[in-house]
Design an enzyme around this catalytic site. Sequence first.
Site, PDB file in Angstrom:
ATOM      1  N   GLU A 113     -10.019   5.797   6.244  1.00  0.00           N
ATOM      2  CA  GLU A 113     -10.882   5.252   5.189  1.00  0.00           C
ATOM      3  C   GLU A 113     -10.338   3.943   4.629  1.00  0.00           C
ATOM      4  O   GLU A 113     -11.094   3.009   4.330  1.00  0.00           O
ATOM      5  CB  GLU A 113     -11.044   6.269   4.056  1.00  0.00           C
ATOM      6  CG  GLU A 113     -12.033   5.850   2.989  1.00  0.00           C
ATOM      7  CD  GLU A 113     -13.478   5.832   3.495  1.00  0.00           C
ATOM      8  OE1 GLU A 113     -14.032   4.715   3.617  1.00  0.00           O
ATOM      9  OE2 GLU A 113     -14.034   6.899   3.768  1.00  0.00           O
ATOM     10  N   ARG A 168      11.950  -0.865   6.925  1.00  0.00           N
ATOM     11  CA  ARG A 168      13.012  -1.664   7.531  1.00  0.00           C
ATOM     12  C   ARG A 168      14.230  -1.841   6.639  1.00  0.00           C
ATOM     13  O   ARG A 168      15.340  -1.954   7.127  1.00  0.00           O
ATOM     14  CB  ARG A 168      12.449  -3.046   7.915  1.00  0.00           C
ATOM     15  CG  ARG A 168      11.576  -3.010   9.153  1.00  0.00           C
ATOM     16  CD  ARG A 168      11.027  -4.370   9.488  1.00  0.00           C
ATOM     17  NE  ARG A 168      10.071  -4.836   8.489  1.00  0.00           N
ATOM     18  CZ  ARG A 168       9.336  -5.930   8.597  1.00  0.00           C
ATOM     19  NH1 ARG A 168       9.475  -6.700   9.668  1.00  0.00           N
ATOM     20  NH2 ARG A 168       8.473  -6.275   7.666  1.00  0.00           N
ATOM     21  N   VAL A 175       0.831  -1.208   0.000  1.00  0.00           N
ATOM     22  CA  VAL A 175       0.000   0.000   0.000  1.00  0.00           C
ATOM     23  C   VAL A 175       0.863   1.256   0.000  1.00  0.00           C
ATOM     24  O   VAL A 175       0.552   2.235  -0.687  1.00  0.00           O
ATOM     25  CB  VAL A 175      -0.973  -0.008   1.191  1.00  0.00           C
ATOM     26  CG1 VAL A 175      -1.813   1.264   1.211  1.00  0.00           C
ATOM     27  CG2 VAL A 175      -1.875  -1.232   1.123  1.00  0.00           C
ATOM     28  N   LYS A 234     -12.830  -4.989  10.958  1.00  0.00           N
ATOM     29  CA  LYS A 234     -13.515  -3.965  10.163  1.00  0.00           C
ATOM     30  C   LYS A 234     -14.937  -3.730  10.660  1.00  0.00           C
ATOM     31  O   LYS A 234     -15.407  -2.587  10.704  1.00  0.00           O
ATOM     32  CB  LYS A 234     -13.515  -4.388   8.689  1.00  0.00           C
ATOM     33  CG  LYS A 234     -12.112  -4.511   8.099  1.00  0.00           C
ATOM     34  CD  LYS A 234     -12.131  -5.193   6.743  1.00  0.00           C
ATOM     35  CE  LYS A 234     -10.723  -5.390   6.206  1.00  0.00           C
ATOM     36  NZ  LYS A 234     -10.705  -6.164   4.951  1.00  0.00           N
TER      37      LYS A 234
END
Length: 436
Positions: free
Chosen positions: A133, A48, A17, A209
């Site tokens: 979101e 990392r 992402v 969620k």
Amino acid sequence: MVSAPPLRVALAGLGTVGVGLLRLLAANGQRVAGRAGRAVQVTHVAARDRSRDRGVPLDACVWWDDPVAMARDAEADVVVELIGGSDGAALATVRAALAAGRPVVTANKALLAHHGMDLASAAEAAGVALAYEGAVAGGIPVVKALRESLAGNRINRVVAILNGTSNYILTHMRQSGRDFAEVLADAQRLGYAEADPAFDVDGVDAAHKLALLASLAFGSRVDFPAIHVEGIRHITPLDHAYAAELGYRIKLLGIARRERGAIEQRVHPCLVSLDEPIAHIEGVLNSVLLDGDPVGPVELEGRGAGAGPTASAVAGDLVDIARGNAGPAFGLPVADLAALPTLAMAQREGAVYIRLMVRDQPGVIAEVATILRDARVSLEALVQRARAPDSTVPVVMTTHSAPEGAVRQALDRIARLDAVVAPPAAIRIENLSPDA
């Protein structure tokens, strides 16, 4: 003409992402700037491994080895947390950013399910936004819909497919007739399932969620431990075949509902009528059905995970922050969120699909029917097919609406019958009509 100084973003996490966000801003940066009223630029990054080639240029970014130090000390206007995990570096990074008075954007549903109330309180104390979101249903703008677009409604129910991995597996089990393990292995090869798929297939990801959606929908405190959670490992091709014969499909649903001054929160496989649109949500897609007053039913559908959809949601939150749009993370100040009790699963009433594997001998069905009668569980339909090579036969029943506790007590008794050779399988039948 965009003339305000850029929104400087410190990005913690350069996984799928994080890289997706960088690519989105590179490809659509001018469009984002037009909507935001200023450029949105990633100026600091933390991950990392510095040496890894991520396929995106990072030369213009200041590199930090410690995301917590970056969140605290970087000359940035907002911190984006895409590390993942409910604790550890992700939690420390978000806390450091809020303590420094910096707004936070995250796509981390586990973090918010476990620490959402504390982090929302910290954001309120600092007077900054906590935006997420991308944490729920990927590219589907359901958080904004509940917090803003539907703010004038009393939301009575949320029903959702919230995990693309499980939906993919259930879809391909039904289509191919193959068992869970085979389809899971395919999903892992294609990148739809992790090497350790437990969070997805055991319902935990969907429950994270749902905890956030329930809070937004009902103005209640996030209460992840109260959610009843079941996964899909026990679903078989036989269940899919019988469900289809009976006019249903099997879906892993997250369901939250107002009921008698409390809320119902549960994640488990359901039989859903083919008449319902959500029964036709296939593959990795997600879907969210909201019932509101006065708006009525609202259905949202789209890709629930992945680089593009989640990065799209993160970019939308950044545009809001660039505009100065900030409000309580869960729609109301934390002090105003209700501590609503959660209905126990045993209090559910509804129909159930039951599959038994029994020895093909006289009197078995009569014994089963007697147990169900004694529990005051009435049958709607019964299907029996030819025996298997080992002289066992599947017997499938659907019940009329009955209390969960009564059904479970009956199944416990049925499991102890000598003729029943495997634990009974039960899948709840979910009626999604508006007056259900």
